[in-house]
Design an enzyme around this catalytic site. Structure first.
Site, short mmCIF file in Angstrom:
data_model
loop_
_atom_site.label_atom_id
_atom_site.label_comp_id
_atom_site.label_asym_id
_atom_site.label_seq_id
_atom_site.Cartn_x
_atom_site.Cartn_y
_atom_site.Cartn_z
N GLY A 15 0.78 -1.23 0.00
CA GLY A 15 0.00 0.00 0.00
C GLY A 15 0.81 1.28 0.00
O GLY A 15 0.25 2.37 -0.05
N PRO A 50 5.24 -4.59 -0.27
CA PRO A 50 4.93 -3.60 -1.29
C PRO A 50 4.95 -4.17 -2.69
O PRO A 50 5.72 -5.09 -2.99
CB PRO A 50 6.06 -2.58 -1.12
CG PRO A 50 7.21 -3.40 -0.65
CD PRO A 50 6.64 -4.53 0.17
N ARG A 74 -4.94 1.27 -16.11
CA ARG A 74 -5.16 2.06 -14.88
C ARG A 74 -6.03 3.31 -15.12
O ARG A 74 -6.91 3.58 -14.30
CB ARG A 74 -3.83 2.43 -14.22
CG ARG A 74 -3.00 1.20 -13.81
CD ARG A 74 -1.84 1.54 -12.89
NE ARG A 74 -2.33 1.89 -11.57
CZ ARG A 74 -2.31 3.10 -11.07
NH1 ARG A 74 -1.81 4.10 -11.78
NH2 ARG A 74 -2.78 3.33 -9.88
N TYR A 101 -9.41 3.27 -12.96
CA TYR A 101 -9.43 4.08 -11.72
C TYR A 101 -9.37 5.57 -11.97
O TYR A 101 -9.26 6.34 -11.01
CB TYR A 101 -8.20 3.73 -10.84
CG TYR A 101 -7.86 2.27 -10.78
CD1 TYR A 101 -8.70 1.37 -10.12
CD2 TYR A 101 -6.69 1.79 -11.35
CE1 TYR A 101 -8.38 0.03 -10.06
CE2 TYR A 101 -6.37 0.45 -11.28
CZ TYR A 101 -7.21 -0.42 -10.65
OH TYR A 101 -6.89 -1.75 -10.58
N CYS A 110 -11.45 0.37 -30.21
CA CYS A 110 -12.77 0.72 -30.68
C CYS A 110 -13.69 0.85 -29.48
O CYS A 110 -14.62 0.05 -29.30
CB CYS A 110 -13.23 -0.36 -31.64
SG CYS A 110 -14.40 0.26 -32.79
N GLU A 111 -13.40 1.80 -28.63
CA GLU A 111 -14.19 2.00 -27.41
C GLU A 111 -13.92 3.41 -26.89
O GLU A 111 -12.76 3.79 -26.70
CB GLU A 111 -13.80 0.93 -26.36
CG GLU A 111 -14.65 1.03 -25.15
CD GLU A 111 -14.84 -0.30 -24.40
OE1 GLU A 111 -14.76 -1.38 -25.01
OE2 GLU A 111 -15.09 -0.20 -23.19
N1 LLP Z 1 -0.48 -7.26 -0.51
C1 LLP Z 1 -1.72 -7.62 -0.87
C2 LLP Z 1 -2.41 -8.68 -0.15
C3 LLP Z 1 -2.35 -6.97 -1.96
O1 LLP Z 1 -3.58 -7.32 -2.30
C4 LLP Z 1 -1.65 -5.97 -2.67
C5 LLP Z 1 -2.26 -5.30 -3.80
C6 LLP Z 1 -0.35 -5.65 -2.24
C7 LLP Z 1 0.20 -6.30 -1.16
C8 LLP Z 1 0.49 -4.61 -2.92
O2 LLP Z 1 -0.06 -3.35 -2.84
P1 LLP Z 1 0.80 -2.10 -3.34
O3 LLP Z 1 2.01 -1.98 -2.46
O4 LLP Z 1 1.17 -2.35 -4.75
O5 LLP Z 1 -0.12 -0.94 -3.19
N2 LLP Z 1 -4.38 -2.53 -9.87
C9 LLP Z 1 -4.38 -1.50 -8.84
C10 LLP Z 1 -3.73 -1.98 -7.57
C11 LLP Z 1 -4.35 -3.24 -7.04
C12 LLP Z 1 -3.62 -3.76 -5.84
C13 LLP Z 1 -4.03 -5.15 -5.48
N3 LLP Z 1 -3.39 -5.63 -4.32
C14 LLP Z 1 -3.68 -0.25 -9.38
O6 LLP Z 1 -3.29 -0.26 -10.55
O7 LLP Z 1 -3.56 0.75 -8.69
#
Ligand code: LLP
Length: 431
Positions: A233, A275, A313, A317, A346-347
């Site tokens: 996160g 991360p 993305r 989002y 095509c969207e």
């Molecule tokens: N741990 C778990 C259990 C997770 O589900 C995720 C992300 C992470 C770690 C890593 O999170 P990060 O450090 O990357 O924030 N597709 C979306 C992000 C989806 C994240 C899914 N899980 C985007 O493009 O922003």
């Protein structure tokens, strides 16, 4: 050591080189669109986190084997959310049976493939649903496990990336921890780890709240606990005005939790960080060619040959990515224009400059003409991994720049690759 190029330095500007390589030459040699990664930026991000004793890369952010191998060299271990991700980790030489385990399977279900792979390779599992407990006990009797807890709150850069609270499908609801501990015991599994991940693209304020929830849950588990995981996160700075995070302070908060638990339980407690984005986002660039420049009423559009099939993305989002122009021909103007950037699909939603909810927005970019290149930055995380074949577009090549050398780390999918599977199925049916 000089910090690497960051998004705010090139956003809305002209950019001709990345890590000493000419962008136009890279595209001339490798085609467009192409994903480019700068290895040194990834190493730098690994160094930023070295105060955490175990950094477990959430490979869903970028699971290319060469990226995993690079992270492995930096001492980073790995998380896997599917049978395929476990196989990727094994393919680059991560060990399943080390202590702490170099591969952890984290999910809210076991699909049949995952259960089989986990059993076959003795993968440590982080269980996000109570039903997974007996399912695992059947194939890994006596195993040590981690429980993923939903602490009752969450936060993310979008509601779609918030993984806590009652609207989220992720994790074991915090109030059910005691019953899951009893269930694990009854099934002969030993709970040695606790994990919380409240969302992606969050901030220190929300992440800090997890510490308290974790400490409370850890005391319910008691001294069998060996490891706590703070999840991922960590935010990345995509645009001017966004804040990076005070990593030292974040580490301090977690270190205090772990030290208190260690003192109470009478043995060391491991601390993990998980991360994805933080380690790889800034290293990645999507290079794409402008194929049309046109006006629609007051809007000037740059249409490029990459779309949401390559980078999802923005449409998913309303995510903001920094953009720069690399002129290929003679520059005819030095001014910037407010433009809408779209792809080839095509969207109507195939727009890179959009906000959450699909509202088309404009971006100030240098004047450009057909044949010039658009560089979309910070695409190393959740970029290539979320690509699709929509509109029968082949997956782009991925290349990596490292210490003055260039490596192809994924070959471009060919048009023939695209249809080979179905062609052979068609032939089977009609024979
Ligand atoms: N741990 C778990 C259990 C997770 O589900 C995720 C992300 C992470 C770690 C890593 O999170 P990060 O450090 O990357 O924030 N597709 C979306 C992000 C989806 C994240 C899914 N899980 C985007 O493009 O922003």
């Amino acid at each position: 050591m000089k910090d690497k190029m960051i998004a705010t330095q090139y956003d809305g500007k002209v950019l001709t080189e990345i890590a000493g390589f000419s962008i136009s030459q890279l595209v001339a040699e490798h085609g467009s669109p192409v994903y480019l990664y700068d290895a040194e930026t990834i190493r730098q991000r690994c160094r930023d986190l070295q105060m955490f004793e175990t950094v477990r890369f959430a490979q869903k952010a970028c699971s290319n084997l060469s990226i995993l191998a690079l992270l492995k060299e930096q001492g980073i271990v790995v998380d896997a959310v599917s049978a395929g991700e476990v196989l990727r980790a094994l393919a680059v030489g991560y060990s399943a049976t080390s202590d702490p385990p170099e591969i952890v399977y984290t999910s809210d279900i076991f699909d049949r493939d995952a259960l089989q792979v986990v059993a076959e390779h003795h993968i440590h599992c982080n269980l996000g649903s109570p039903d997974m407990i007996p399912q695992l006990a059947e194939v890994q009797p006596g195993a040590e496990i981690t429980l993923r807890i939903n602490p009752g709150f969450g936060h993310g850069h979008s509601q779609k990336t918030n993984t806590g609270g009652p609207q989220s499908k992720h994790g074991i609801w915090h109030e059910q921890l005691p019953s899951c501990l009893a269930q694990a015991k009854a099934c002969g599994l030993k709970v040695v780890g606790l994990h919380m991940h409240i969302g992606s693209g969050t901030d220190l304020e929300h992440l800090a709240q997890v510490c308290e929830a974790m400490e409370r849950c850890a005391r319910l588990v008691g001294p069998t606990l060996k490891t706590i995981s703070a999840g991922g996160g960590l935010p990345t700075v995509y645009r001017a005005g966004q804040q990076g995070m005070d990593l030292a302070q974040y580490h301090r908060l977690w270190d205090e939790v772990r030290n208190r638990l260690a003192a109470d339980f009478g043995h060391p407690i491991g601390l993990e960080l998980e991360p994805g984005r933080y380690l790889v986002a800034e290293s990645g660039y999507l290079l794409t060619e402008i194929r049309a420049v046109k006006k629609m009423g007051d809007n000037l559009f740059y249409l490029v040959d990459a779309g949401f099939n390559n980078l999802a993305r923005p449409i998913l989002y309303g995510a903001y990515h920094p953009m720069a122009i690399c002129p290929v021909g003679q520059r005819t103007s030095n001014t910037n224009h407010d433009v809408v950037v779209g792809g080839p699909l095509c969207e109507s939603g195939d727009i890179f400059t959009q906000e959450d909810g699909g509202v088309v927005s404009r971006r100030s970019l240098p004047a450009a003409q057909v044949g010039d290149l658009l560089v979309i930055g910070c695409t190393g995380a959740y970029g290539a991994v979320m690509a699709s074949n929509y509109n029968s577009k082949p997956l782009a090549a991925e290349i990596m720049l490292d210490r003055g050398e260039l490596r192809i780390i994924r070959h471009k999918q060919t048009l023939e690759d695209l249809i080979a599977n179905e062609r052979s199925a068609l032939e089977t049916v009609t024979r």
